[in-house]
Write a protein that holds these residues in place. Structure first.
Motif, PDB file in Angstrom:
ATOM      1  N   LEU A  99      48.755  38.581   6.526  1.00 37.62           N
ATOM      2  CA  LEU A  99      49.582  37.585   7.205  1.00 37.62           C
ATOM      3  C   LEU A  99      51.049  37.975   7.069  1.00 37.62           C
ATOM      4  O   LEU A  99      51.516  38.324   5.989  1.00 37.62           O
ATOM      5  CB  LEU A  99      49.339  36.202   6.581  1.00 37.62           C
ATOM      6  CG  LEU A  99      50.229  35.037   7.027  1.00 37.62           C
ATOM      7  CD1 LEU A  99      50.144  34.778   8.524  1.00 37.62           C
ATOM      8  CD2 LEU A  99      49.864  33.759   6.271  1.00 37.62           C
ATOM      9  N   ASP A 121      41.006  35.007  -2.564  1.00 35.56           N
ATOM     10  CA  ASP A 121      41.851  36.170  -2.862  1.00 35.56           C
ATOM     11  C   ASP A 121      41.308  37.431  -2.194  1.00 35.56           C
ATOM     12  O   ASP A 121      42.058  38.269  -1.708  1.00 35.56           O
ATOM     13  CB  ASP A 121      41.955  36.388  -4.372  1.00 35.56           C
ATOM     14  CG  ASP A 121      42.772  35.286  -5.033  1.00 35.56           C
ATOM     15  OD1 ASP A 121      43.503  34.593  -4.302  1.00 35.56           O
ATOM     16  OD2 ASP A 121      42.667  35.124  -6.260  1.00 35.56           O
ATOM     17  N   ASN A 161      43.022  32.612   6.954  1.00 34.74           N
ATOM     18  CA  ASN A 161      42.900  33.308   5.667  1.00 34.74           C
ATOM     19  C   ASN A 161      42.833  32.324   4.503  1.00 34.74           C
ATOM     20  O   ASN A 161      43.024  32.690   3.354  1.00 34.74           O
ATOM     21  CB  ASN A 161      44.042  34.313   5.470  1.00 34.74           C
ATOM     22  CG  ASN A 161      45.387  33.645   5.258  1.00 34.74           C
ATOM     23  OD1 ASN A 161      45.490  32.424   5.332  1.00 34.74           O
ATOM     24  ND2 ASN A 161      46.393  34.440   4.991  1.00 34.74           N
ATOM     25  N   ARG A 205      41.934  37.260   1.613  1.00 31.23           N
ATOM     26  CA  ARG A 205      43.314  37.521   2.021  1.00 31.23           C
ATOM     27  C   ARG A 205      43.679  38.997   1.931  1.00 31.23           C
ATOM     28  O   ARG A 205      44.649  39.439   2.534  1.00 31.23           O
ATOM     29  CB  ARG A 205      44.269  36.668   1.182  1.00 31.23           C
ATOM     30  CG  ARG A 205      44.103  35.199   1.499  1.00 31.23           C
ATOM     31  CD  ARG A 205      44.951  34.330   0.624  1.00 31.23           C
ATOM     32  NE  ARG A 205      44.445  32.958   0.676  1.00 31.23           N
ATOM     33  CZ  ARG A 205      44.312  32.185  -0.375  1.00 31.23           C
ATOM     34  NH1 ARG A 205      44.656  32.638  -1.582  1.00 31.23           N
ATOM     35  NH2 ARG A 205      43.844  30.967  -0.245  1.00 31.23           N
ATOM     36  N   ARG A 206      42.902  39.739   1.147  1.00 32.01           N
ATOM     37  CA  ARG A 206      43.110  41.184   1.174  1.00 32.01           C
ATOM     38  C   ARG A 206      42.614  41.760   2.498  1.00 32.01           C
ATOM     39  O   ARG A 206      43.072  42.793   2.953  1.00 32.01           O
ATOM     40  CB  ARG A 206      42.310  41.851   0.040  1.00 32.01           C
ATOM     41  CG  ARG A 206      43.098  41.960  -1.239  1.00 32.01           C
ATOM     42  CD  ARG A 206      42.212  42.304  -2.388  1.00 32.01           C
ATOM     43  NE  ARG A 206      42.178  41.184  -3.317  1.00 32.01           N
ATOM     44  CZ  ARG A 206      41.388  41.107  -4.381  1.00 32.01           C
ATOM     45  NH1 ARG A 206      40.538  42.077  -4.645  1.00 32.01           N
ATOM     46  NH2 ARG A 206      41.438  40.071  -5.165  1.00 32.01           N
TER      47      ARG A 206
END
Lengths: 262, 257
Positions: free
Chosen positions: B98, B90, B67, B93-94
């Motif tokens: 994690l 960003d 990620n 990572r959505r």
């Protein structure tokens, strides 16, 4: 008991104290509090900027923050106050008029902002790195993560230190008298000193000292109280509970009735 | 831990649409030192891959590479067919959640606020919407009753489930788990593992770094054994556990089983 008389006449001349008291409370206390509050508020704002710059990954933000902090923390307060109060007098005169009062506030603000910057920086850096990582893992930007999660946690930890800095500002505000204040702008120390010249003893200064202590001592104890509270935290008292009970929480037949009835 | 206690899917709970993840010659470095070297493997949509290996083998770093919490030095990771290197971190990572070993919950927020915070500020939901959804996610992990508790008033197992709910609330396509039971008391491990097994059944694509060999054997579709930054052996769990080929894996299994 000759020496006792001397001491009590020098320090405990109650008539002189009573005489100066209205001025101490009406003028001195008011101005001391104005200078210290203003310096703390400006110090917090500038200090926060310095702190955020100080923890930045960019050298171009970090180095200026470092230099700023080193200068204003490293110089004696009286030197900074004189340099700023007299050095910028002409510019200040055009903006604020002839009084050195605003420059005095500015100087104390700059000094306190350097300390407050360090207080905030240590607070922010004491926050576990996992907090920032967790925010980033949820898709927050660095700025949002700092603003929503890391900085609030850091500030909460350093609130006691901030109150200490306010106490420091209360004491440093006395140095502003070097700039030559108008009669109505005198803070506690100056009021006491002027009165001491008239009374011929130090009792008015003792009265001024008592005024300082009335501000600082309760605050010190308040800080200690809150420091304890912050450190130990307030916990909901819960009876001991077996970890084995938790196994049931994920039982699909028990899991949240409202979900099943939906 | 027995192989018979997998949680059955609770009623009315949404199915996930996990995405495919493909690692292509992925290398991750700390400064001059490569800690993950030329890793290739594919995680099919809705399947679970367990990454096992001794400490220091680069497993956690590998997860952070997926990620981009750790930027890859070279190679690529495809999410479906899209290179993750072309997606804004960003945004990425959505889509790839994690969960951490030490939970990393926000200590001054309640369980509900922990889940709702990113819904409000990343997904831009209204406060009411975020709370409603957060409450549902907490209920799914069995914590409906504890939504107003702060992390310190929850057990480690409960905290970890809040952390899972928090990651799930973002509706990721892939979930990464970084030794999520390593910091838990033994009796609390099972609850978290069962929850993860349940997510897998509901179609989530998962990459799980774990020391729980029974979990890997029971739940994984694929097991990847890493040592010194490289994939030494990979395959279905039965193959890896019952018939390890490399001496390294044989030795590792003899140490942990």
């Amino acid at each position: 008991m000759d020496w006792f008389d001397t001491i009590s006449r020098t320090f405990l001349d109650f008539d002189a104290m009573l005489q100066v008291l209205p001025q101490l409370l009406g003028t001195g206390l008011k101005n001391t509090l104005i200078i210290s509050f203003a310096a703390t508020v400006i110090g917090v704002i500038v200090g926060m900027i310095v702190a955020v710059m100080g923890v930045s990954t960019s050298k171009w933000l970090r180095v200026p923050a470092r230099i700023y902090t080193d200068i204003f923390r490293g110089l004696p307060a009286i030197l900074t106050i004189l340099l700023i109060g007299q050095g910028f007098a002409r510019i200040s005169q055009e903006i604020f008029g002839p009084s050195p009062y605003p420059l005095g506030i500015l100087a104390v603000s700059l000094i306190s902002s350097a300390y407050i910057g360090e207080i905030f920086r240590s607070g922010i850096q004491s926050v576990d790195r996992g907090q920032l990582e967790a925010c980033r893992a949820l898709g927050m930007s660095y700025g949002k993560a700092m603003r929503l999660v890391v900085i609030p946690q850091g500030i909460r930890r350093v609130l006691p230190a901030l109150v200490n800095q306010f106490i420091s500002n209360v004491k440093d505000s006395s140095l502003v008298y070097f700039l030559g204040l108008l009669v109505s702008e005198r803070e506690l120390f100056r009021v006491g000193q002027d009165a001491a010249v008239l009374s011929g003893n130090l009792s008015p200064l003792v009265a001024a000292g008592i005024c300082y202590l009335i501000i600082t001592v309760p605050l010190t104890h308040l800080v200690n109280y809150f420091d304890n509270r912050f450190r130990t935290g307030r916990r909901k008292p819960t009876p001991p509970r077996s970890g084995l009970d938790e196994v049931d929480e994920l039982d699909p037949t028990i899991i949240h009735p409202q979900e099943a009835t939906r | 831990m027995s192989a018979t206690n997998a949680t059955s899917t609770p009623l009315d709970v949404q199915q996930f649409r996990g995405s495919r993840l493909e690692l292509l010659d992925l290398t991750l470095a700390y400064g001059p030192i490569d800690v993950v070297k030329n890793v290739d493997f594919t995680v099919a949509p809705g399947t679970t891959t367990c990454v096992i290996g001794p400490s220091g083998s680069g497993k956690s770093t590998l997860l952070r590479g997926l990620n981009r919490l750790h930027e890859p030095k070279s190679g690529d990771v495809l999410l479906e067919t899209e290179s993750t290197l072309t997606v804004k971190p960003d945004e990425l990572r959505r889509r790839i959640g994690l969960v951490f070993q030490h939970f990393n919950l926000f200590p001054d927020h309640t369980a509900l606020e922990n889940v709702a915070l990113s819904l409000r500020h990343v997904k831009k939901m209204s406060s009411a919407q975020a709370k409603e959804l957060a409450h549902r996610r907490l209920a799914e992990v069995g914590l409906a009753e504890r939504s107003d508790h702060r992390p310190r008033d929850l057990s480690g197992g409960q905290q970890q489930r809040v952390a899972i709910a928090r990651a799930l609330a973002m509706e990721p396509e892939v979930m990464l788990f970084d030794e999520v039971t390593s910091a838990l008391d033994p009796e609390l491990v099972k609850g978290v593992l069962n929850l993860m097994a349940d997510l897998g059944k509901r179609g989530m694509t998962m990459v799980v770094v774990t020391h729980e060999m029974n979990f890997a054997r029971r739940v994984a579709d694929q097991v990847v054994f890493m040592d010194e930054g490289r994939v030494v052996e990979a395959g279905p769990p039965a193959e890896l556990f019952d018939n390890p080929q490399s001496p390294r894996l044989q030795r590792f299994l003899s140490e942990v089983l």
